[in-house]
Design a protein around this motif. Sequence first.
Motif, PDB file in Angstrom:
ATOM      1  N   MET A 109       0.827  -1.206   0.000  1.00 23.53           N
ATOM      2  CA  MET A 109       0.000   0.000   0.000  1.00 23.53           C
ATOM      3  C   MET A 109       0.868   1.266   0.000  1.00 23.53           C
ATOM      4  O   MET A 109       0.516   2.271  -0.629  1.00 23.53           O
ATOM      5  CB  MET A 109      -0.939  -0.003   1.199  1.00 23.53           C
ATOM      6  N   ILE A 113       0.540   4.140  -2.886  1.00 26.51           N
ATOM      7  CA  ILE A 113       0.309   5.562  -2.620  1.00 26.51           C
ATOM      8  C   ILE A 113       1.419   6.417  -3.231  1.00 26.51           C
ATOM      9  O   ILE A 113       1.171   7.423  -3.898  1.00 26.51           O
ATOM     10  CB  ILE A 113       0.208   5.818  -1.100  1.00 26.51           C
ATOM     11  N   SER A 148       2.874   8.489   2.273  1.00 23.19           N
ATOM     12  CA  SER A 148       2.925   7.102   1.810  1.00 23.19           C
ATOM     13  C   SER A 148       3.313   6.145   2.935  1.00 23.19           C
ATOM     14  O   SER A 148       2.703   5.089   3.111  1.00 23.19           O
ATOM     15  CB  SER A 148       3.910   6.974   0.645  1.00 23.19           C
ATOM     16  N   GLY A 151       0.465   5.941   5.413  1.00 27.33           N
ATOM     17  CA  GLY A 151      -0.631   5.146   4.864  1.00 27.33           C
ATOM     18  C   GLY A 151      -0.349   3.660   4.951  1.00 27.33           C
ATOM     19  O   GLY A 151      -1.226   2.867   5.326  1.00 27.33           O
ATOM     20  N   CYS A 155      -2.433   0.918   7.319  1.00 23.34           N
ATOM     21  CA  CYS A 155      -3.050  -0.269   6.728  1.00 23.34           C
ATOM     22  C   CYS A 155      -2.698  -1.520   7.516  1.00 23.34           C
ATOM     23  O   CYS A 155      -3.547  -2.406   7.708  1.00 23.34           O
ATOM     24  CB  CYS A 155      -2.590  -0.421   5.269  1.00 23.34           C
ATOM     25  N   LEU A 307     -12.163  -0.355   1.460  1.00 24.02           N
ATOM     26  CA  LEU A 307     -10.748   0.020   1.487  1.00 24.02           C
ATOM     27  C   LEU A 307     -10.470   1.162   0.508  1.00 24.02           C
ATOM     28  O   LEU A 307      -9.666   2.052   0.809  1.00 24.02           O
ATOM     29  CB  LEU A 307      -9.880  -1.190   1.152  1.00 24.02           C
ATOM     30  N   ILE A 308     -11.138   1.159  -0.629  1.00 26.15           N
ATOM     31  CA  ILE A 308     -10.964   2.260  -1.578  1.00 26.15           C
ATOM     32  C   ILE A 308     -11.457   3.570  -0.954  1.00 26.15           C
ATOM     33  O   ILE A 308     -10.833   4.623  -1.103  1.00 26.15           O
ATOM     34  CB  ILE A 308     -11.709   1.962  -2.888  1.00 26.15           C
ATOM     35  N   TRP A 310     -11.545   4.235   2.287  1.00 27.48           N
ATOM     36  CA  TRP A 310     -10.545   4.616   3.295  1.00 27.48           C
ATOM     37  C   TRP A 310      -9.329   5.225   2.616  1.00 27.48           C
ATOM     38  O   TRP A 310      -8.789   6.236   3.076  1.00 27.48           O
ATOM     39  CB  TRP A 310     -10.125   3.387   4.105  1.00 27.48           C
ATOM     40  N   PHE A 311      -8.895   4.623   1.525  1.00 27.55           N
ATOM     41  CA  PHE A 311      -7.740   5.085   0.755  1.00 27.55           C
ATOM     42  C   PHE A 311      -7.949   6.522   0.293  1.00 27.55           C
ATOM     43  O   PHE A 311      -7.080   7.388   0.487  1.00 27.55           O
ATOM     44  CB  PHE A 311      -7.559   4.132  -0.430  1.00 27.55           C
ATOM     45  N   CYS A 312      -9.101   6.821  -0.302  1.00 28.76           N
ATOM     46  CA  CYS A 312      -9.390   8.184  -0.786  1.00 28.76           C
ATOM     47  C   CYS A 312      -9.508   9.169   0.371  1.00 28.76           C
ATOM     48  O   CYS A 312      -8.977  10.284   0.308  1.00 28.76           O
ATOM     49  CB  CYS A 312     -10.673   8.180  -1.613  1.00 28.76           C
TER      50      CYS A 312
END
Length: 330
Positions: A109, A113, A148, A151, A155, A307-308, A310-312
Amino acid sequence: MFDMFTRFADWGITLLGVSKTTAFGAAVHFFLEDFTKIIVLIYVLIFTVSLFRSQLSAEKVKAYLSGKSRWYGYVLAVVLGIVTPFCSCSSIPLFVGFLAAGIPFGVTMAFLISSPLVSEIAAVLLVGTPGAGWLAAGIYVLSGCLISVLGGYLCDRLQLIRWIQPDSFLPEKKSSPCRCCGCGKERKSRISRIKELLKYAHSYAWNTLRELFWYILAGLLVGAFIHGYIPQAFFAEWLGRGNWYAVPLASVAGAPLYASHAGVIPVIQSLLGKGVPLGTALVLLMSITALSLPEMIMLNRVLKWKLIGWFCGFLILSFIITGYLLNMLI
């Protein structure tokens, strides 16, 4: 370092018989200078990076991480993300390959990022941008690396691997020996391997440049129009320091878009030239390159929508904090 491109643009508008003091002349000068600068830098940088990229494989990355701490893995993943792919959609196949090879989820991840978020091309172009320079380039790279690493750590800490698609862990297919580094069974002379490696680097750099050309051209046309025709007062009103919503707006502005760093940088250069604060401009750069609808659609094959989301959300919040801090400090 970039004076030759400025001189070329000066010669170009003189040849065309237009004045740099007019809106059209300023736009043409901007286009000529940035077009030659971006084309040359992209080719040189991608050629150089391709020499490294040709030696990269998921198995080698896994070997490097063997016996190392997780923090070492995060940092290595960020470095690999910076120097390998050049847009979000091209980073996803490598991301899937890392997962299939059994590389820790948080590390993959961190790579995902950093890959579109931080670009050596963007950093070099920022160095030569009036209003940016070495400080802006350094802040851009450092903030992207920190986001990064954080992040990737979160995760793992939050065990977000539970939100990955079950078939993402299919064993990676063994690739055939590459022709660029002479790693096949047939033994070749060192000179022959070097020739093939240089040929591969040229081919990859040239093909990448061709793929990016229309994005670069579109970005240059937008940047030239902003530089020559849109008054500075417009940006002071909407994206100036006095507007609290400028940074949040910039952090989500890139979501519907898809563009490479090379295509976005001319727009960022024009915005900085019009007085847009550095923090707001860098947030817009990171948003456009790291958050895009095509990337999210592709990621849905690997990551669940939770997860997408959370990622955004993590990226948008990180961008907003970064933008406000930079605008306060610089």
